[in-house]
Scaffold this motif. Sequence first.
Motif, PDB file in Angstrom:
ATOM      1  N   ASP A  22     -57.296  38.585  74.599  1.00  0.00           N
ATOM      2  CA  ASP A  22     -58.079  38.113  75.748  1.00  0.00           C
ATOM      3  C   ASP A  22     -58.388  36.625  75.634  1.00  0.00           C
ATOM      4  OD1 ASP A  22     -58.025  40.791  76.399  1.00  0.00           O
ATOM      5  OD2 ASP A  22     -60.046  41.184  75.652  1.00  0.00           O
ATOM      6  N   PRO A  77     -64.614  40.574  87.988  1.00  0.00           N
ATOM      7  CA  PRO A  77     -63.301  40.536  87.331  1.00  0.00           C
ATOM      8  C   PRO A  77     -62.312  41.593  87.808  1.00  0.00           C
ATOM      9  CG  PRO A  77     -65.017  40.180  85.714  1.00  0.00           C
ATOM     10  CD  PRO A  77     -65.711  40.578  86.980  1.00  0.00           C
ATOM     11  N   GLN A  95     -62.029  34.777  87.044  1.00  0.00           N
ATOM     12  CA  GLN A  95     -63.215  35.118  87.835  1.00  0.00           C
ATOM     13  C   GLN A  95     -64.101  33.898  88.058  1.00  0.00           C
ATOM     14  OE1 GLN A  95     -66.701  35.209  87.173  1.00  0.00           O
ATOM     15  NE2 GLN A  95     -67.057  36.006  89.240  1.00  0.00           N
ATOM     16  N   SER A 112     -68.076  40.426  77.866  1.00  0.00           N
ATOM     17  CA  SER A 112     -67.416  39.960  79.085  1.00  0.00           C
ATOM     18  C   SER A 112     -65.975  40.453  79.140  1.00  0.00           C
ATOM     19  CB  SER A 112     -67.434  38.426  79.140  1.00  0.00           C
ATOM     20  OG  SER A 112     -66.532  37.922  80.107  1.00  0.00           O
ATOM     21  N   TYR A 113     -65.247  40.273  78.038  1.00  0.00           N
ATOM     22  CA  TYR A 113     -63.840  40.681  78.011  1.00  0.00           C
ATOM     23  C   TYR A 113     -63.686  42.196  77.958  1.00  0.00           C
ATOM     24  CZ  TYR A 113     -62.650  35.750  77.264  1.00  0.00           C
ATOM     25  OH  TYR A 113     -62.487  34.396  77.401  1.00  0.00           O
ATOM     26  N   ASN A 167     -57.259  33.589  78.295  1.00  0.00           N
ATOM     27  CA  ASN A 167     -58.214  32.673  78.916  1.00  0.00           C
ATOM     28  C   ASN A 167     -58.220  31.280  78.304  1.00  0.00           C
ATOM     29  OD1 ASN A 167     -59.962  34.284  80.975  1.00  0.00           O
ATOM     30  ND2 ASN A 167     -59.656  35.677  79.248  1.00  0.00           N
ATOM     31  N   ASN A 212     -64.429  33.791  81.606  1.00  0.00           N
ATOM     32  CA  ASN A 212     -63.317  34.480  82.253  1.00  0.00           C
ATOM     33  C   ASN A 212     -62.742  33.496  83.268  1.00  0.00           C
ATOM     34  OD1 ASN A 212     -61.825  36.035  84.261  1.00  0.00           O
ATOM     35  ND2 ASN A 212     -62.708  37.872  83.350  1.00  0.00           N
ATOM     36  N   PRO A 229     -69.407  37.513  83.632  1.00  0.00           N
ATOM     37  CA  PRO A 229     -68.005  37.336  83.185  1.00  0.00           C
ATOM     38  C   PRO A 229     -67.817  36.007  82.452  1.00  0.00           C
ATOM     39  CG  PRO A 229     -68.128  37.975  85.505  1.00  0.00           C
ATOM     40  CD  PRO A 229     -69.500  37.530  85.104  1.00  0.00           C
ATOM     41  N   ALA A 236     -63.922  43.268  81.493  1.00  0.00           N
ATOM     42  CA  ALA A 236     -62.773  42.835  82.293  1.00  0.00           C
ATOM     43  C   ALA A 236     -61.483  43.530  81.901  1.00  0.00           C
ATOM     44  CB  ALA A 236     -62.595  41.322  82.178  1.00  0.00           C
ATOM     45  N   TYR A 237     -61.259  43.721  80.601  1.00  0.00           N
ATOM     46  CA  TYR A 237     -59.952  44.174  80.121  1.00  0.00           C
ATOM     47  C   TYR A 237     -59.996  45.504  79.364  1.00  0.00           C
ATOM     48  CZ  TYR A 237     -59.587  39.130  80.882  1.00  0.00           C
ATOM     49  OH  TYR A 237     -59.669  37.876  81.412  1.00  0.00           O
TER      50      TYR A 237
END
Length: 525
Positions: free
Chosen positions: A408, A106, A194, A287-288, A412, A191, A188, A291-292
Amino acid sequence: MHPCKKLSGLRGIYSTMNTPGLRLLAVSTTLSCLIACSHKNSMSAAASASQRGDLLGAPTMVASYSPSDLLGLAGGNDLGKTLLQLTVSPTCTIAVFHLQYQTVDPTGQLTPASGALMVPSGTNCQGGRPLLLYAHGTTTDRGYNFADLTAGDAGEALVVAIEFAAQGYIVVAPNYVGYDTSTLGYHPYLNADQQSKDMIDALTAARAALPNLGSVSSDGGKLFVGGYSQGGYVAMATHRAMQAAGMTVTAAAPMSGPYALSALSDAVFEGQVNLSAVENTALLATSYQHAYGNVYASASDVFETSYAAGIDALLPSTVPVSELVSEGKLPNAEFSPTPPVASLADLTPATAPANLAAVFAQGFGTPFLVSNTYRLNYVQDAGANPDGGLTGTDGLPPSAPANGFRQDLKLNDLRSWVPAAPVLLCGGSSDPTSFFLSTTLMQSYWTKNGGGAFFSVLDVDSAATANDPYAGEKAGFAAAEALVRAAAIAGGATDFGDEAVFADYHAGLVPPFCVTAAKSFFDAH
Protein backbone atom coordinates in the motif's frame (compact mmCIF):
# COMPACT_ATOMS: atom_id res chain seq x y z
CA MET A 1 -46.22 20.12 -27.41
CA HIS A 2 -44.25 17.18 -25.94
CA PRO A 3 -45.91 13.80 -26.73
CA CYS A 4 -46.35 13.05 -23.01
CA LYS A 5 -48.56 16.10 -22.59
CA LYS A 6 -51.03 14.54 -25.02
CA LEU A 7 -51.58 11.34 -23.05
CA SER A 8 -54.88 12.27 -21.46
CA GLY A 9 -56.27 13.41 -24.81
CA LEU A 10 -55.18 10.20 -26.53
CA ARG A 11 -56.92 8.10 -23.92
CA GLY A 12 -60.18 9.96 -24.67
CA ILE A 13 -59.78 9.52 -28.42
CA TYR A 14 -58.98 5.83 -28.02
CA SER A 15 -62.21 5.22 -26.11
CA THR A 16 -64.28 6.45 -29.10
CA MET A 17 -62.37 4.44 -31.72
CA ASN A 18 -63.91 1.31 -33.21
CA THR A 19 -61.48 0.72 -36.11
CA PRO A 20 -58.85 -1.92 -35.16
CA GLY A 21 -56.08 -0.13 -37.07
CA LEU A 22 -56.80 3.12 -35.31
CA ARG A 23 -56.93 1.34 -31.97
CA LEU A 24 -53.48 -0.21 -32.68
CA LEU A 25 -52.08 3.19 -33.67
CA ALA A 26 -53.39 4.73 -30.49
CA VAL A 27 -51.92 1.98 -28.33
CA SER A 28 -48.55 2.31 -30.10
CA THR A 29 -48.52 6.08 -29.62
CA THR A 30 -49.49 5.74 -25.98
CA LEU A 31 -46.65 3.25 -25.30
CA SER A 32 -44.16 5.53 -27.04
CA CYS A 33 -45.24 8.42 -24.86
CA LEU A 34 -45.00 6.34 -21.70
CA ILE A 35 -41.49 5.24 -22.64
CA ALA A 36 -40.49 8.83 -23.46
CA CYS A 37 -41.91 10.09 -20.16
CA SER A 38 -40.09 7.38 -18.24
CA HIS A 39 -36.82 8.24 -20.01
CA LYS A 40 -37.28 11.94 -19.31
CA ASN A 41 -38.02 11.31 -15.64
CA SER A 42 -34.95 9.05 -15.34
CA MET A 43 -32.75 11.70 -16.94
CA SER A 44 -34.20 14.34 -14.62
CA ALA A 45 -33.52 12.15 -11.57
CA ALA A 46 -29.97 11.48 -12.76
CA ALA A 47 -29.38 15.18 -13.35
CA SER A 48 -30.58 16.05 -9.84
CA ALA A 49 -28.60 13.26 -8.13
CA SER A 50 -25.76 14.46 -5.92
CA GLN A 51 -22.34 14.35 -7.52
CA ARG A 52 -18.72 14.95 -6.57
CA GLY A 53 -18.03 18.63 -6.02
CA ASP A 54 -21.67 19.57 -5.41
CA LEU A 55 -22.31 22.16 -2.74
CA LEU A 56 -24.26 20.94 0.28
CA GLY A 57 -26.17 24.11 0.98
CA ALA A 58 -24.96 27.67 0.79
CA PRO A 59 -21.58 28.39 2.41
CA THR A 60 -21.83 29.88 5.89
CA MET A 61 -19.91 33.04 6.64
CA VAL A 62 -17.86 32.45 9.78
CA ALA A 63 -16.30 35.89 10.22
CA SER A 64 -14.71 38.87 8.53
CA TYR A 65 -11.20 39.92 9.51
CA SER A 66 -9.33 43.14 8.81
CA PRO A 67 -5.54 43.05 8.49
CA SER A 68 -5.21 44.31 12.07
CA ASP A 69 -7.63 41.63 13.28
CA LEU A 70 -5.46 38.94 11.70
CA LEU A 71 -2.25 40.33 13.15
CA GLY A 72 -3.92 40.44 16.56
CA LEU A 73 -4.90 36.78 16.29
CA ALA A 74 -1.38 35.90 15.17
CA GLY A 75 0.07 37.60 18.23
CA GLY A 76 -1.83 35.17 20.44
CA ASN A 77 -0.73 32.04 18.60
CA ASP A 78 2.69 30.37 18.77
CA LEU A 79 2.95 29.77 15.02
CA GLY A 80 1.58 33.24 14.35
CA LYS A 81 4.23 34.78 16.60
CA THR A 82 6.94 33.08 14.57
CA LEU A 83 5.39 34.47 11.40
CA LEU A 84 5.43 37.96 12.88
CA GLN A 85 9.22 37.75 13.14
CA LEU A 86 9.13 38.20 9.38
CA THR A 87 7.99 41.36 7.67
CA VAL A 88 4.35 40.60 6.88
CA SER A 89 2.06 43.13 5.28
CA PRO A 90 -1.55 41.97 4.99
CA THR A 91 -3.58 44.54 3.08
CA CYS A 92 -6.94 42.87 2.46
CA THR A 93 -9.93 42.30 4.66
CA ILE A 94 -10.99 38.69 4.30
CA ALA A 95 -14.33 36.96 4.61
CA VAL A 96 -14.04 33.36 5.84
CA PHE A 97 -16.74 30.90 4.82
CA HIS A 98 -17.43 27.35 5.96
CA LEU A 99 -17.98 25.23 2.86
CA GLN A 100 -19.73 21.84 2.73
CA TYR A 101 -19.60 19.67 -0.38
CA GLN A 102 -19.78 16.14 -1.74
CA THR A 103 -16.68 14.06 -2.29
CA VAL A 104 -15.95 10.33 -2.16
CA ASP A 105 -14.45 7.88 0.31
CA PRO A 106 -11.74 5.39 -0.73
CA THR A 107 -14.38 2.95 -2.02
CA GLY A 108 -15.84 5.60 -4.36
CA GLN A 109 -19.00 6.17 -2.34
CA LEU A 110 -20.25 9.73 -2.02
CA THR A 111 -19.60 11.26 1.39
CA PRO A 112 -19.89 14.83 2.73
CA ALA A 113 -16.85 16.93 3.55
CA SER A 114 -16.14 20.49 4.58
CA GLY A 115 -13.53 23.17 4.31
CA ALA A 116 -12.71 26.85 4.35
CA LEU A 117 -13.14 29.44 1.63
CA MET A 118 -11.29 32.70 2.29
CA VAL A 119 -12.17 35.65 0.05
CA PRO A 120 -10.23 38.96 0.03
CA SER A 121 -11.78 42.40 -0.37
CA GLY A 122 -10.72 46.02 -0.17
CA THR A 123 -8.53 48.29 -2.28
CA ASN A 124 -6.29 46.29 -4.66
CA CYS A 125 -7.98 43.07 -3.49
CA GLN A 126 -10.92 43.04 -5.88
CA GLY A 127 -11.64 41.59 -9.31
CA GLY A 128 -9.92 38.53 -10.72
CA ARG A 129 -7.70 37.04 -8.03
CA PRO A 130 -5.28 34.09 -8.00
CA LEU A 131 -6.66 31.02 -6.25
CA LEU A 132 -4.73 28.85 -3.78
CA LEU A 133 -5.91 25.29 -3.14
CA TYR A 134 -4.28 24.51 0.21
CA ALA A 135 -3.85 21.21 2.10
CA HIS A 136 -3.27 21.28 5.86
CA GLY A 137 -0.93 19.20 7.99
CA THR A 138 -1.63 16.16 10.15
CA THR A 139 -3.98 16.64 13.08
CA THR A 140 -5.55 14.09 15.40
CA ASP A 141 -8.40 16.48 16.31
CA ARG A 142 -11.65 15.06 14.89
CA GLY A 143 -13.28 18.50 15.09
CA TYR A 144 -10.56 20.33 13.13
CA ASN A 145 -11.95 23.15 11.00
CA PHE A 146 -9.63 25.32 8.90
CA ALA A 147 -12.33 28.02 8.77
CA ASP A 148 -12.08 28.65 12.52
CA LEU A 149 -9.23 31.12 12.91
CA THR A 150 -9.87 31.55 16.63
CA ALA A 151 -9.33 27.87 17.57
CA GLY A 152 -6.34 26.86 19.65
CA ASP A 153 -4.94 24.84 16.74
CA ALA A 154 -5.54 27.54 14.12
CA GLY A 155 -1.86 28.45 13.67
CA GLU A 156 -1.50 27.00 10.18
CA ALA A 157 -4.80 28.50 9.04
CA LEU A 158 -3.75 31.90 10.40
CA VAL A 159 -0.42 31.81 8.58
CA VAL A 160 -2.17 30.94 5.31
CA ALA A 161 -4.84 33.62 5.90
CA ILE A 162 -2.23 36.31 6.54
CA GLU A 163 0.25 35.33 3.85
CA PHE A 164 -2.25 34.54 1.11
CA ALA A 165 -5.88 35.56 1.65
CA ALA A 166 -5.01 38.91 3.24
CA GLN A 167 -2.60 39.58 0.37
CA GLY A 168 -5.10 39.03 -2.42
CA TYR A 169 -5.39 35.27 -2.93
CA ILE A 170 -8.68 33.39 -2.76
CA VAL A 171 -7.97 30.37 -0.54
CA VAL A 172 -9.77 27.01 -0.67
CA ALA A 173 -8.71 24.63 2.12
CA PRO A 174 -10.48 21.30 2.71
CA ASN A 175 -10.76 19.93 6.24
CA TYR A 176 -10.53 16.41 4.72
CA VAL A 177 -12.92 13.52 5.03
CA GLY A 178 -13.01 12.26 8.61
CA TYR A 179 -12.89 15.75 10.17
CA ASP A 180 -15.32 18.48 11.20
CA THR A 181 -18.80 17.70 9.78
CA SER A 182 -17.69 14.60 7.83
CA THR A 183 -19.72 11.48 8.65
CA LEU A 184 -16.98 8.99 7.74
CA GLY A 185 -15.73 7.16 10.82
CA TYR A 186 -12.04 7.34 9.89
CA HIS A 187 -9.66 9.49 7.88
CA PRO A 188 -8.11 8.22 4.60
CA TYR A 189 -4.68 9.38 5.74
CA LEU A 190 -2.08 9.69 2.96
CA ASN A 191 -4.37 7.98 0.48
CA ALA A 192 -3.24 9.75 -2.68
CA ASP A 193 -6.30 8.95 -4.79
CA GLN A 194 -8.95 9.82 -2.20
CA GLN A 195 -7.24 12.90 -0.83
CA SER A 196 -6.60 14.39 -4.27
CA LYS A 197 -10.28 13.85 -5.11
CA ASP A 198 -11.25 15.59 -1.87
CA MET A 199 -9.10 18.57 -2.85
CA ILE A 200 -10.45 18.74 -6.39
CA ASP A 201 -14.05 18.45 -5.17
CA ALA A 202 -13.52 21.26 -2.67
CA LEU A 203 -12.18 23.41 -5.51
CA THR A 204 -15.20 22.60 -7.70
CA ALA A 205 -17.60 23.48 -4.90
CA ALA A 206 -15.77 26.71 -4.05
CA ARG A 207 -15.80 27.85 -7.67
CA ALA A 208 -19.55 27.19 -7.81
CA ALA A 209 -20.12 29.12 -4.59
CA LEU A 210 -17.89 32.13 -5.29
CA PRO A 211 -20.17 34.01 -7.75
CA ASN A 212 -23.08 33.82 -5.30
CA LEU A 213 -21.34 35.23 -2.23
CA GLY A 214 -21.73 38.88 -3.17
CA SER A 215 -17.97 39.14 -3.22
CA VAL A 216 -15.98 41.78 -5.10
CA SER A 217 -13.29 39.16 -5.77
CA SER A 218 -13.51 36.50 -8.45
CA ASP A 219 -11.45 33.60 -9.75
CA GLY A 220 -8.81 35.19 -11.94
CA GLY A 221 -7.80 31.94 -13.63
CA LYS A 222 -4.46 31.28 -11.92
CA LEU A 223 -4.52 28.14 -9.76
CA PHE A 224 -1.81 27.39 -7.22
CA VAL A 225 -1.60 24.23 -5.11
CA GLY A 226 0.22 24.07 -1.80
CA GLY A 227 0.28 22.36 1.56
CA TYR A 228 2.43 21.53 4.56
CA SER A 229 3.43 18.17 6.11
CA GLN A 230 0.58 15.76 5.34
CA GLY A 231 -0.69 18.66 3.25
CA GLY A 232 2.59 18.75 1.32
CA TYR A 233 1.96 15.14 0.32
CA VAL A 234 -1.69 15.90 -0.50
CA ALA A 235 -0.72 18.96 -2.54
CA MET A 236 1.70 16.91 -4.65
CA ALA A 237 -0.83 14.08 -5.10
CA THR A 238 -3.41 16.66 -6.16
CA HIS A 239 -1.05 18.29 -8.64
CA ARG A 240 -0.32 14.86 -10.11
CA ALA A 241 -4.04 14.04 -10.38
CA MET A 242 -4.88 17.40 -11.96
CA GLN A 243 -2.07 17.08 -14.47
CA ALA A 244 -3.23 13.57 -15.41
CA ALA A 245 -6.78 14.90 -15.89
CA GLY A 246 -5.64 17.76 -18.11
CA MET A 247 -6.41 20.45 -15.49
CA THR A 248 -4.11 23.47 -15.49
CA VAL A 249 -1.98 24.15 -12.41
CA THR A 250 -0.07 27.43 -12.57
CA ALA A 251 2.50 26.36 -9.96
CA ALA A 252 2.70 24.25 -6.81
CA ALA A 253 4.55 24.31 -3.49
CA PRO A 254 4.46 21.07 -1.49
CA MET A 255 6.21 21.65 1.85
CA SER A 256 7.82 19.14 4.25
CA GLY A 257 5.72 16.26 2.95
CA PRO A 258 6.29 12.47 3.12
CA TYR A 259 6.22 12.07 -0.67
CA ALA A 260 8.50 9.01 -0.74
CA LEU A 261 6.22 7.09 1.61
CA SER A 262 7.76 3.68 1.10
CA ALA A 263 11.29 4.84 1.90
CA LEU A 264 10.23 6.83 4.93
CA SER A 265 8.23 3.98 6.43
CA ASP A 266 11.10 1.54 5.84
CA ALA A 267 13.45 3.96 7.60
CA VAL A 268 11.12 4.11 10.61
CA PHE A 269 10.78 0.32 10.89
CA GLU A 270 14.55 -0.02 10.54
CA GLY A 271 15.07 2.19 13.59
CA GLN A 272 15.01 5.81 12.39
CA VAL A 273 11.80 6.55 14.26
CA ASN A 274 10.35 10.02 13.72
CA LEU A 275 8.80 12.07 16.52
CA SER A 276 5.16 11.51 15.55
CA ALA A 277 5.53 7.83 14.65
CA VAL A 278 2.84 6.51 17.00
CA GLU A 279 0.12 8.82 15.64
CA ASN A 280 1.35 8.41 12.06
CA THR A 281 1.34 4.60 12.21
CA ALA A 282 -2.07 4.43 13.88
CA LEU A 283 -3.55 6.72 11.23
CA LEU A 284 -1.74 5.20 8.26
CA ALA A 285 -2.14 1.48 8.92
CA THR A 286 -5.85 1.83 9.66
CA SER A 287 -6.34 4.14 6.66
CA TYR A 288 -4.90 1.52 4.31
CA GLN A 289 -6.74 -1.30 6.04
CA HIS A 290 -10.05 0.50 5.39
CA ALA A 291 -9.09 1.19 1.78
CA TYR A 292 -7.39 -2.06 0.74
CA GLY A 293 -8.08 -4.61 3.47
CA ASN A 294 -4.60 -6.16 3.27
CA VAL A 295 -2.69 -4.69 6.22
CA TYR A 296 -3.98 -7.17 8.78
CA ALA A 297 -6.54 -9.91 9.29
CA SER A 298 -6.80 -8.74 12.90
CA ALA A 299 -5.43 -5.48 14.30
CA SER A 300 -3.38 -7.55 16.75
CA ASP A 301 -1.37 -8.79 13.76
CA VAL A 302 0.28 -5.35 13.73
CA PHE A 303 -0.39 -3.72 17.08
CA GLU A 304 0.31 -4.87 20.59
CA THR A 305 -2.79 -6.57 22.00
CA SER A 306 -3.46 -3.85 24.57
CA TYR A 307 -3.82 -1.28 21.77
CA ALA A 308 -5.37 -3.35 18.98
CA ALA A 309 -9.00 -3.21 20.07
CA GLY A 310 -10.73 -0.21 18.50
CA ILE A 311 -7.60 1.26 16.96
CA ASP A 312 -9.15 1.26 13.47
CA ALA A 313 -11.53 4.01 14.66
CA LEU A 314 -9.36 5.69 17.32
CA LEU A 315 -7.86 8.54 15.28
CA PRO A 316 -8.78 11.23 14.54
CA SER A 317 -10.46 11.76 17.89
CA THR A 318 -12.19 14.43 19.95
CA VAL A 319 -9.85 13.35 22.78
CA PRO A 320 -6.28 14.77 22.72
CA VAL A 321 -3.47 12.27 22.20
CA SER A 322 -2.08 13.03 25.68
CA GLU A 323 -5.37 11.88 27.20
CA LEU A 324 -5.49 8.80 24.97
CA VAL A 325 -2.05 7.92 26.33
CA SER A 326 -3.12 8.46 29.93
CA GLU A 327 -6.21 6.32 29.28
CA GLY A 328 -4.02 3.49 27.98
CA LYS A 329 -5.35 3.67 24.43
CA LEU A 330 -2.02 4.72 22.90
CA PRO A 331 1.59 4.41 24.10
CA ASN A 332 4.37 6.96 23.78
CA ALA A 333 6.75 4.57 21.99
CA GLU A 334 6.53 2.99 18.57
CA PHE A 335 8.67 -0.13 19.14
CA SER A 336 10.00 -2.38 21.87
CA PRO A 337 13.47 -1.50 23.18
CA THR A 338 14.28 -5.20 22.85
CA PRO A 339 14.98 -6.08 19.21
CA PRO A 340 13.01 -9.01 17.75
CA VAL A 341 16.28 -10.60 16.56
CA ALA A 342 19.93 -9.94 17.41
CA SER A 343 20.65 -8.63 13.91
CA LEU A 344 18.40 -5.63 14.62
CA ALA A 345 20.20 -4.64 17.81
CA ASP A 346 22.19 -1.89 16.09
CA LEU A 347 18.95 -0.46 14.71
CA THR A 348 17.06 -0.49 18.02
CA PRO A 349 17.40 2.45 17.87
CA ALA A 350 19.36 3.62 14.84
CA THR A 351 22.24 5.98 15.62
CA ALA A 352 22.79 7.59 12.22
CA PRO A 353 22.53 10.30 11.16
CA ALA A 354 24.03 11.34 14.47
CA ASN A 355 22.18 14.65 14.77
CA LEU A 356 18.86 12.75 14.97
CA ALA A 357 20.01 9.84 17.15
CA ALA A 358 18.34 11.28 20.24
CA VAL A 359 15.08 11.57 18.31
CA PHE A 360 15.24 7.97 17.13
CA ALA A 361 15.81 6.79 20.69
CA GLN A 362 12.50 8.29 21.79
CA GLY A 363 10.72 5.84 19.48
CA PHE A 364 11.70 2.86 21.61
CA GLY A 365 10.29 2.16 25.05
CA THR A 366 7.73 0.33 27.13
CA PRO A 367 4.83 0.18 26.46
CA PHE A 368 5.01 0.28 22.66
CA LEU A 369 2.54 0.25 19.75
CA VAL A 370 3.84 -2.13 17.04
CA SER A 371 4.49 -5.72 17.99
CA ASN A 372 8.01 -7.12 17.67
CA THR A 373 6.66 -9.93 15.49
CA TYR A 374 5.23 -7.46 12.99
CA ARG A 375 8.31 -5.27 13.01
CA LEU A 376 10.42 -8.31 12.15
CA ASN A 377 8.05 -9.34 9.35
CA TYR A 378 8.18 -5.83 7.90
CA VAL A 379 11.97 -5.48 8.12
CA GLN A 380 12.52 -8.91 6.57
CA ASP A 381 10.34 -7.92 3.62
CA ALA A 382 12.24 -4.65 3.30
CA GLY A 383 15.47 -6.65 3.18
CA ALA A 384 14.15 -9.01 0.52
CA ASN A 385 12.39 -6.27 -1.47
CA PRO A 386 14.29 -3.06 -0.71
CA ASP A 387 13.37 0.50 -1.53
CA GLY A 388 15.83 1.79 -4.13
CA GLY A 389 15.87 5.20 -2.51
CA LEU A 390 17.36 3.79 0.67
CA THR A 391 19.79 1.43 -1.04
CA GLY A 392 20.99 4.12 -3.45
CA THR A 393 20.28 2.00 -6.50
CA ASP A 394 17.43 3.04 -8.79
CA GLY A 395 15.75 5.46 -6.35
CA LEU A 396 12.41 3.71 -6.82
CA PRO A 397 9.93 2.10 -4.41
CA PRO A 398 10.32 -1.69 -4.05
CA SER A 399 9.28 -3.59 -7.17
CA ALA A 400 7.38 -6.43 -5.50
CA PRO A 401 6.90 -6.13 -1.74
CA ALA A 402 5.15 -9.09 -0.12
CA ASN A 403 4.06 -7.31 3.07
CA GLY A 404 0.55 -5.85 2.61
CA PHE A 405 1.34 -2.55 4.31
CA ARG A 406 4.43 -2.09 2.13
CA GLN A 407 2.32 -2.85 -0.97
CA ASP A 408 0.00 0.00 0.00
CA LEU A 409 2.89 2.34 0.72
CA LYS A 410 4.28 1.61 -2.74
CA LEU A 411 0.86 2.29 -4.29
CA ASN A 412 0.71 5.69 -2.59
CA ASP A 413 4.36 6.64 -3.02
CA LEU A 414 4.65 9.72 -5.26
CA ARG A 415 7.85 8.72 -7.05
CA SER A 416 5.71 7.98 -10.09
CA TRP A 417 5.32 11.22 -12.05
CA VAL A 418 7.08 14.36 -13.25
CA PRO A 419 5.49 17.83 -13.03
CA ALA A 420 4.84 19.90 -16.11
CA ALA A 421 4.38 23.13 -14.13
CA PRO A 422 6.78 24.95 -11.77
CA VAL A 423 7.17 23.38 -8.32
CA LEU A 424 8.94 24.58 -5.17
CA LEU A 425 9.83 21.86 -2.66
CA CYS A 426 10.45 23.47 0.72
CA GLY A 427 11.46 21.99 4.07
CA GLY A 428 14.12 21.85 6.76
CA SER A 429 17.04 19.44 6.51
CA SER A 430 17.00 18.48 10.22
CA ASP A 431 13.27 17.86 10.42
CA PRO A 432 12.72 15.09 13.02
CA THR A 433 9.07 14.54 12.10
CA SER A 434 8.89 14.53 8.30
CA PHE A 435 12.40 13.65 7.21
CA PHE A 436 14.00 15.85 4.51
CA LEU A 437 15.04 12.54 2.93
CA SER A 438 11.64 12.50 1.25
CA THR A 439 12.37 15.81 -0.46
CA THR A 440 15.81 14.71 -1.64
CA LEU A 441 14.42 11.41 -2.98
CA MET A 442 11.75 13.32 -4.89
CA GLN A 443 14.41 15.70 -6.17
CA SER A 444 16.52 12.79 -7.38
CA TYR A 445 13.57 11.04 -9.04
CA TRP A 446 12.46 14.13 -10.93
CA THR A 447 16.01 14.97 -12.01
CA LYS A 448 16.56 11.44 -13.38
CA ASN A 449 13.23 11.46 -15.18
CA GLY A 450 13.46 14.74 -17.05
CA GLY A 451 11.71 17.08 -14.63
CA GLY A 452 14.72 19.12 -13.59
CA ALA A 453 13.57 22.24 -15.39
CA PHE A 454 10.28 22.35 -13.51
CA PHE A 455 11.27 22.43 -9.84
CA SER A 456 13.53 23.95 -7.24
CA VAL A 457 14.36 22.88 -3.69
CA LEU A 458 14.58 25.13 -0.64
CA ASP A 459 16.11 24.04 2.67
CA VAL A 460 15.27 26.86 5.08
CA ASP A 461 17.77 25.36 7.54
CA SER A 462 20.77 26.20 5.36
CA ALA A 463 23.09 29.11 4.73
CA ALA A 464 22.11 31.71 2.15
CA THR A 465 24.09 31.79 -1.08
CA ALA A 466 24.96 34.71 -3.33
CA ASN A 467 21.82 36.32 -4.82
CA ASP A 468 19.69 33.85 -2.89
CA PRO A 469 15.99 34.65 -3.47
CA TYR A 470 15.16 33.01 -0.14
CA ALA A 471 17.90 34.59 1.98
CA GLY A 472 15.25 36.28 4.14
CA GLU A 473 13.51 33.00 4.93
CA LYS A 474 16.80 31.32 5.81
CA ALA A 475 17.87 34.19 8.06
CA GLY A 476 14.45 34.24 9.69
CA PHE A 477 14.59 30.51 10.39
CA ALA A 478 18.07 30.80 11.93
CA ALA A 479 16.92 33.64 14.17
CA ALA A 480 13.81 31.77 15.28
CA GLU A 481 15.83 28.63 16.03
CA ALA A 482 18.31 30.68 18.05
CA LEU A 483 15.47 32.10 20.16
CA VAL A 484 14.16 28.60 20.93
CA ARG A 485 17.65 27.44 21.95
CA ALA A 486 18.25 30.49 24.11
CA ALA A 487 14.92 30.05 25.92
CA ALA A 488 15.66 26.36 26.57
CA ILE A 489 19.15 27.07 27.89
CA ALA A 490 17.80 29.85 30.10
CA GLY A 491 15.32 27.31 31.46
CA GLY A 492 18.12 24.93 32.45
CA ALA A 493 18.53 22.73 29.37
CA THR A 494 21.93 21.07 29.21
CA ASP A 495 21.73 19.84 25.61
CA PHE A 496 22.27 23.25 23.96
CA GLY A 497 18.51 23.41 23.45
CA ASP A 498 18.51 20.53 20.95
CA GLU A 499 15.45 18.82 22.40
CA ALA A 500 13.47 22.07 22.43
CA VAL A 501 14.43 22.79 18.82
CA PHE A 502 13.44 19.30 17.69
CA ALA A 503 10.13 19.55 19.54
CA ASP A 504 9.32 22.81 17.74
CA TYR A 505 11.06 22.19 14.42
CA HIS A 506 8.38 20.67 12.20
CA ALA A 507 5.22 22.30 13.50
CA GLY A 508 6.58 25.64 14.71
CA LEU A 509 9.86 26.68 13.14
CA VAL A 510 9.71 25.59 9.50
CA PRO A 511 6.10 26.35 8.43
CA PRO A 512 6.07 30.18 8.45
CA PHE A 513 9.28 30.38 6.44
CA CYS A 514 8.23 27.79 3.87
CA VAL A 515 4.83 29.46 3.51
CA THR A 516 6.37 32.90 2.90
CA ALA A 517 8.75 31.32 0.38
CA ALA A 518 5.80 29.69 -1.37
CA LYS A 519 4.05 33.07 -1.53
CA SER A 520 7.11 34.65 -3.21
CA PHE A 521 7.32 31.70 -5.59
CA PHE A 522 3.66 31.97 -6.56
CA ASP A 523 3.84 35.75 -6.95
CA ALA A 524 6.57 35.23 -9.55
CA HIS A 525 4.23 33.07 -11.64
